[in-house]
Design a protein around this motif. Structure first.
Motif, PDB file in Angstrom:
ATOM      1  N   UNK A 119      19.095   4.100   2.172  1.00 22.99           N
ATOM      2  CA  UNK A 119      17.715   4.326   1.584  1.00 22.99           C
ATOM      3  C   UNK A 119      16.834   4.360   3.046  1.00 22.99           C
ATOM      4  N   UNK A 120      15.682   4.967   2.778  1.00 24.90           N
ATOM      5  CA  UNK A 120      14.832   5.238   3.919  1.00 24.90           C
ATOM      6  C   UNK A 120      14.303   3.857   4.050  1.00 24.90           C
ATOM      7  N   UNK A 121      14.274   3.670   5.518  1.00 24.54           N
ATOM      8  CA  UNK A 121      13.760   2.253   6.169  1.00 24.54           C
ATOM      9  C   UNK A 121      12.513   2.297   6.266  1.00 24.54           C
ATOM     10  N   UNK A 122      11.611   1.225   6.150  1.00 24.27           N
ATOM     11  CA  UNK A 122      10.255   1.268   6.342  1.00 24.27           C
ATOM     12  C   UNK A 122      10.124   1.397   8.064  1.00 24.27           C
ATOM     13  N   UNK A 123       8.752   2.034   8.396  1.00 21.36           N
ATOM     14  CA  UNK A 123       8.556   2.514   9.812  1.00 21.36           C
ATOM     15  C   UNK A 123       8.544   1.147  10.678  1.00 21.36           C
ATOM     16  N   UNK A 124       8.315   0.034  10.115  1.00 13.74           N
ATOM     17  CA  UNK A 124       8.173  -1.062  11.038  1.00 13.74           C
ATOM     18  C   UNK A 124       9.123  -2.130  10.330  1.00 13.74           C
ATOM     19  N   UNK A 125       9.763  -3.065  10.981  1.00 13.19           N
ATOM     20  CA  UNK A 125      10.559  -4.063  10.592  1.00 13.19           C
ATOM     21  C   UNK A 125      10.150  -5.485  10.404  1.00 13.19           C
ATOM     22  N   UNK A 126      10.121  -5.743   8.991  1.00 11.96           N
ATOM     23  CA  UNK A 126       9.621  -7.181   8.719  1.00 11.96           C
ATOM     24  C   UNK A 126      10.432  -8.129   9.373  1.00 11.96           C
ATOM     25  N   UNK A 186       1.057  -0.597   5.789  1.00 13.72           N
ATOM     26  CA  UNK A 186       0.371   0.511   5.581  1.00 13.72           C
ATOM     27  C   UNK A 186       0.375   0.972   4.018  1.00 13.72           C
ATOM     28  N   UNK A 187      -0.523   1.618   3.426  1.00 15.46           N
ATOM     29  CA  UNK A 187      -0.357   1.871   2.196  1.00 15.46           C
ATOM     30  C   UNK A 187       0.830   2.869   1.392  1.00 15.46           C
ATOM     31  N   UNK A 188       1.441   3.548   2.394  1.00 15.00           N
ATOM     32  CA  UNK A 188       2.524   4.341   2.007  1.00 15.00           C
ATOM     33  C   UNK A 188       3.678   3.636   1.371  1.00 15.00           C
ATOM     34  N   UNK A 189       3.845   2.376   1.584  1.00 15.88           N
ATOM     35  CA  UNK A 189       4.771   1.717   0.801  1.00 15.88           C
ATOM     36  C   UNK A 189       4.589   1.085  -0.542  1.00 15.88           C
ATOM     37  N   UNK A 190       3.133   1.459  -0.822  1.00 17.01           N
ATOM     38  CA  UNK A 190       2.807   0.855  -2.092  1.00 17.01           C
ATOM     39  C   UNK A 190       3.152   1.866  -3.398  1.00 17.01           C
ATOM     40  N   UNK A 191       3.617   1.333  -4.362  1.00 12.98           N
ATOM     41  CA  UNK A 191       4.386   2.327  -5.337  1.00 12.98           C
ATOM     42  C   UNK A 191       3.411   3.264  -5.774  1.00 12.98           C
TER      43      UNK A 191
ATOM     44  N   UNK B  44       4.881  -7.456  -0.889  1.00 18.03           N
ATOM     45  CA  UNK B  44       5.879  -8.714  -1.156  1.00 18.03           C
ATOM     46  C   UNK B  44       7.546  -8.116  -1.195  1.00 18.03           C
ATOM     47  N   UNK B  45       7.370  -7.120  -1.765  1.00 18.10           N
ATOM     48  CA  UNK B  45       8.775  -6.335  -1.760  1.00 18.10           C
ATOM     49  C   UNK B  45       9.579  -6.212  -0.354  1.00 18.10           C
ATOM     50  N   UNK B  46       8.441  -5.958   0.383  1.00 15.00           N
ATOM     51  CA  UNK B  46       8.921  -5.462   1.798  1.00 15.00           C
ATOM     52  C   UNK B  46       9.434  -6.774   2.574  1.00 15.00           C
TER      53      UNK B  46
END
Lengths: 191, 88
Positions: A119-126, A186-191, B44-46
């Motif tokens: 899966x594509x990883x988010x650009x920053x790591x939680x 950033x908003x790009x993770x929003x659905x 929250x999912x992140x």
């Protein structure tokens, strides 16, 4: 909760209970029982001691995640299952090395098992922000969200007077993590 | 709980699909009337994704410790990686 020995053949529910009651003891028993077979298998097929350790530990991760999530299906003992998963991971690794000889194993054994594309990883790591939390908060959040321990157990372990207190504390910790992450979200993770 | 924590709880019920999760139609309605709900749920999912990664890292550390206790240290991992690249 008293720790109990893991029977050689244990149904998934019993394995889950044993992991919740005493993870270290349960995993140590499983390790001692199943690792020698995996080591022989890997060494026989040209792998190193480190290779055997890597695939076996990845297989145990798969087992633990499935067991605590209640999705584990066993037709044999947990040890046999782990050896089977290890064999699958090792075969996958051998094929991968034949194609790309200079790259190490990926971090996610679940992806290998499912043969699914990453899966594509988010650009920053939680992940980094989880590590920055205080120890107690980190333990509570990982116990609940990863190891799926019941809140009664978390309350008892961390000295909360009730499940309600543990629940509130869990959400306070989640809020703390959220505040740290939100600054860079950033908003790009929003659905 | 404080309203902020209640909101985290509400989103959690939805994301983890607990028995208390709202029916999909009601959740979508809330998203329509609450402009920040969708973004908050995505955030929250992140968080859950990050917690899963952190949990897996911790489990791997625990397994390495168990291995060392049972069989001793396997040696530095960089050496194993080096041997894999140059197997002389």
């Amino acid at each position: 909760m008293p720790a109990t020995a893991l029977p050689a053949t244990s149904p998934p529910a019993a394995l889950r209970q044993a992991l919740l009651a005493d993870r270290t003891r349960t995993l140590t028993q499983l390790y001692a029982r199943a690792f020698p077979a995996v080591q022989r298998l890997v060494r026989r097929q040209g792998g190193s001691a480190e290779d055997a350790q890597d695939v076996f530990q990845d297989a145990l991760v798969v087992l633990v995640e499935q067991a605590v999530a209640g999705t584990l299906m066993l037709t044999a003992s947990a040890g046999t299952y782990v050896v089977g998963v290890s064999r699958h991971l090792w075969q996958h690794e051998l094929r991968r090395r034949a194609r790309l000889p200079h790259q190490p194993l990926p971090d996610d054994p679940g992806l290998l098992l499912a043969e699914a594309p990453a899966a594509e990883e988010p650009v920053f790591a939680v992940l980094d922000y989880v590590q920055q939390l205080g120890e107690k908060c980190r333990e509570v959040l990982l116990a609940f969200y990863y190891f799926q321990q019941p809140l009664t157990q978390i309350a008892a372990r961390h000295g909360y007077r009730s499940v309600r207190s543990a629940t509130v504390q869990k959400f306070k910790c989640l809020e703390r993590l959220r505040e740290k992450v939100r600054a860079v979200f950033t908003p790009e993770f929003a659905d | 709980m404080r309203p902020e924590l209640d909101r985290l709880h509400l989103i959690e019920q939805q994301l983890l699909q607990t028995p208390a999760a709202l029916p999909a139609s009601e959740w979508h309605l809330r998203q329509l009337f609450d402009g920040e709900l969708t973004a908050d749920a995505a955030l929250q999912r992140q968080l859950y994704h990050g917690l899963h990664q952190a949990g897996r890292q911790q489990l791997k550390r625990e397994l390495r410790t168990i291995h060392t206790q049972l069989y001793g240290s396997p040696g530095p991992r960089w050496l194993a990686a080096l041997r894999r690249c140059w197997p002389w």
